[in-house]
Scaffold this motif. Structure first.
Motif, short mmCIF file in Angstrom:
data_model
loop_
_atom_site.label_atom_id
_atom_site.label_comp_id
_atom_site.label_asym_id
_atom_site.label_seq_id
_atom_site.Cartn_x
_atom_site.Cartn_y
_atom_site.Cartn_z
N TYR A 35 0.81 -1.22 0.00
CA TYR A 35 0.00 0.00 0.00
C TYR A 35 0.84 1.27 0.00
O TYR A 35 0.49 2.26 -0.64
N LEU A 36 1.98 1.25 0.73
CA LEU A 36 2.71 2.49 0.99
C LEU A 36 4.02 2.63 0.23
O LEU A 36 4.52 3.74 0.09
N LYS A 37 4.59 1.54 -0.23
CA LYS A 37 5.88 1.63 -0.92
C LYS A 37 5.65 2.06 -2.37
O LYS A 37 5.00 1.35 -3.13
N PRO A 38 6.18 3.20 -2.77
CA PRO A 38 5.94 3.66 -4.15
C PRO A 38 6.52 2.68 -5.16
O PRO A 38 7.66 2.23 -5.03
N ASP A 39 5.74 2.37 -6.14
CA ASP A 39 6.18 1.53 -7.25
C ASP A 39 5.80 2.25 -8.54
O ASP A 39 4.71 2.07 -9.08
N PHE A 40 6.71 3.11 -9.01
CA PHE A 40 6.39 3.95 -10.17
C PHE A 40 6.24 3.12 -11.44
O PHE A 40 5.61 3.56 -12.40
N GLY A 41 6.80 1.91 -11.43
CA GLY A 41 6.61 1.03 -12.58
C GLY A 41 5.16 0.65 -12.77
O GLY A 41 4.68 0.53 -13.91
N ASN A 42 4.42 0.49 -11.65
CA ASN A 42 3.00 0.14 -11.74
C ASN A 42 2.15 1.28 -12.28
O ASN A 42 1.00 1.06 -12.67
N LEU A 43 2.68 2.48 -12.27
CA LEU A 43 1.96 3.60 -12.87
C LEU A 43 1.96 3.49 -14.39
O LEU A 43 1.05 3.99 -15.05
N VAL A 44 2.98 2.83 -14.92
CA VAL A 44 3.19 2.80 -16.37
C VAL A 44 2.80 1.46 -16.97
O VAL A 44 2.20 1.41 -18.05
N HIS A 45 3.11 0.36 -16.28
CA HIS A 45 2.81 -0.97 -16.80
C HIS A 45 2.12 -1.82 -15.74
O HIS A 45 2.42 -1.71 -14.55
N ASN A 46 1.18 -2.66 -16.17
CA ASN A 46 0.54 -3.57 -15.22
C ASN A 46 1.35 -4.86 -15.12
O ASN A 46 2.44 -5.00 -15.71
N ALA A 47 0.80 -5.84 -14.37
CA ALA A 47 1.53 -7.08 -14.14
C ALA A 47 1.81 -7.85 -15.43
O ALA A 47 2.76 -8.63 -15.51
N GLN A 48 0.98 -7.64 -16.44
CA GLN A 48 1.16 -8.33 -17.73
C GLN A 48 2.09 -7.57 -18.67
O GLN A 48 2.34 -8.00 -19.80
N GLY A 49 2.59 -6.42 -18.22
CA GLY A 49 3.49 -5.62 -19.05
C GLY A 49 2.80 -4.66 -19.99
O GLY A 49 3.46 -4.01 -20.81
N ASP A 50 1.48 -4.55 -19.90
CA ASP A 50 0.75 -3.63 -20.78
C ASP A 50 0.96 -2.18 -20.34
O ASP A 50 1.02 -1.89 -19.14
N PHE A 51 1.05 -1.28 -21.30
CA PHE A 51 1.21 0.15 -21.01
C PHE A 51 -0.12 0.71 -20.52
O PHE A 51 -1.13 0.67 -21.22
#
Length: 473
Positions: A203-219
């Motif tokens: 919930y609290l640890k920033p993951d900026f990758g998840n802002l751009v791509h989902n778990a399947q790698g989609d933009f």
């Protein structure tokens, strides 16, 4: 003319306005989309849009209310230039309040019933399927739903019948303070559970990758930005005059920007702490948090079943949820009553009597939509509750907010005017409205609101996909 009622204290105004904004979406939607789109990274994007979109429109709605000293059905008529038709929206705004209560009272009734069930231990010994069956049995029974929906309507109107200070302000202030205390207690319990650390990290640890791509790698950056915009926009209940009515009850001692900031921070704080309750609890017991009603009525009872002392903690949670729902119900009821008193000169008692019966009857289709009227489905929208929610959330809230915005920035010949709006917003002490951003408020913010409206329709009906299919693309 009878002098308009006013709040007894500034704290009462802030807590009641926040109570109106704080609703079920703070608990079941905000934590879910935060986790889905990158945790703390998404919160930063959300806060950015909250302050550039929701906050200025809230100030404008407060200003229209305070300047006119009227509810939504009469406020535009009081301030508009002669010959213009801004006041026509008053009827849509009033209808929006009724539509919101047509399904909100049913869900608030569910919460009261779940508090009783949790306190009685009705969920003890049931697995996930058993808890889901309890929810299904409840929605399939119109009798029990009518009883608790009627209780919500009766309690809300009873509070409003006592007047602004002695009823609405006093009760909502007490409920909101209890709600905040309960949230802290529940959050402390959740974060100290064995295994809660994984939920806190999620919930609290920033993951900026998840802002751009989902778990399947989609933009998904565009989807993420729209999710942040949508949550920031809808969380404050803007567009149907629910905030304007409280603006009409406050004095001129404080500037409206500071008051709107207080309400916004309180609303966001409640949504954020709700995540501190839900994610650590879910991860501690290996349950994936879901969005929507299933989170509240199926997932969380399973978590409380597995938690030591869960019956007590579950009962406290549903007290908290009931307070969140009832604070919104009472606030919107007050808006409806004020519309009737302003428009037709009714006494408060007459407005309460008429609307108690009217709202009870209008609330019946929603709860019957889960049983007797379950076959009534609108293609691509859903059942009765979905239709009512769609009309409010996808239409009246964004279009109403756009109208408040345009009313305040349109030249005085055609609207209220930016100069008059600023004069009202900056009357008193406190933080000034950022007047230098007039170009943004006039030309950019309306486009953003329109984008939210259009994309909301696209997500609901998939027009682009339908067009591609039609063209064979």
């Amino acid at each position: 003319m009878k002098e308009r009622e006013t709040f007894a204290s500034r704290l009462g105004f802030v807590l009641i306005s926040a109570g109106c904004a704080i609703g079920l979406g703070n608990v079941w939607r905000f934590p879910y989309i935060v986790g889905q789109y990158g945790g703390a990274a998404f919160v930063l994007v959300y806060l950015f849009f909250l302050f550039i979109m929701g906050l200025p429109i809230m100030v404008m709605e407060f200003a229209v209310g305070r300047a006119s000293r009227k509810s939504v059905v009469c406020s535009f008529q009081e301030l508009e230039p002669k010959g213009t038709r801004w006041h026509w929206y008053g009827w849509f705004g009033m209808a929006g309040n009724y539509l919101l209560m047509m399904f909100y009272t049913t869900i608030a009734g569910w919460l009261l019933l779940y508090f009783i069930k949790m306190a009685k231990g009705d969920f003890v010994g049931h697995d996930a399927a058993g808890v889901a069956q309890i929810f299904g049995d409840m929605t399939a029974d119109p009798g029990i739903q009518i009883l608790f929906m009627g209780l919500v309507v009766a309690l809300g109107m009873l509070v409003c019948s006592r007047g602004l200070q002695n009823g609405v302000e006093k009760v909502n202030k007490s409920m909101m303070l209890c709600l905040l205390v309960l949230m802290v207690v529940l959050a402390v319990r959740a974060v100290t559970l064995p295994g809660a650390g994984a939920g806190l990290e999620f919930y609290l640890k920033p993951d900026f990758g998840n802002l751009v791509h989902n778990a399947q790698g989609d933009f998904i950056l565009g989807e993420t930005v729209f999710a942040a915009m949508g949550q920031a926009f809808f969380t404050l209940s803007l567009g149907i005059g629910a905030m304007a009515i409280f603006g009409s009850y406050i004095g001129k001692e404080r500037r409206l920007m500071g008051e709107a900031i207080n309400v916004t921070l309180l609303d966001t704080g409640v949504a954020f702490v709700a995540g501190l309750i839900i994610f650590p609890s879910a991860f501690a017991f290996g349950v994936q948090p879901d969005a929507g009603p299933s989170l509240i009525f199926i997932t969380l009872p399973n978590i409380f079943n597995a938690m030591p002392g869960g019956r007590l903690w579950g009962a406290l949670f549903f007290v908290f949820m009931s307070f969140a729902a009832m604070s919104t119900v009472i606030a919107v009821f007050e808006n409806i009553l004020s519309c009737c008193m302003d428009k037709w000169g009714w006494s408060r008692n007459k407005a309460v009597a008429v609307n108690t019966v009217l709202i009870f009857l209008l609330s019946l289709p929603c709860l019957l939509g889960f049983n007797v009227l379950s076959g009534l489905q609108v293609p691509m929208v859903g059942g009765v509750l979905d239709v009512e929610d769609f009309i409010v959330s996808n239409n009246l809230l964004p279009l109403g907010s756009l109208l408040y915005l345009l009313f305040c920035v349109t030249p005085e010949r055609f609207g209220w005017g930016y100069r008059k709006f600023l004069k009202e917003a900056d009357t008193g002490e406190g933080i000034k409205f950022p007047a230098s951003l007039r170009f943004y408020f006039t030309w950019i913010l309306p486009v953003i609101v329109l984008i939210i409206f259009v994309v909301g329709y696209e997500q609901k009906f998939h027009f682009i996909r339908m067009l591609k299919d039609l063209l064979g693309l």
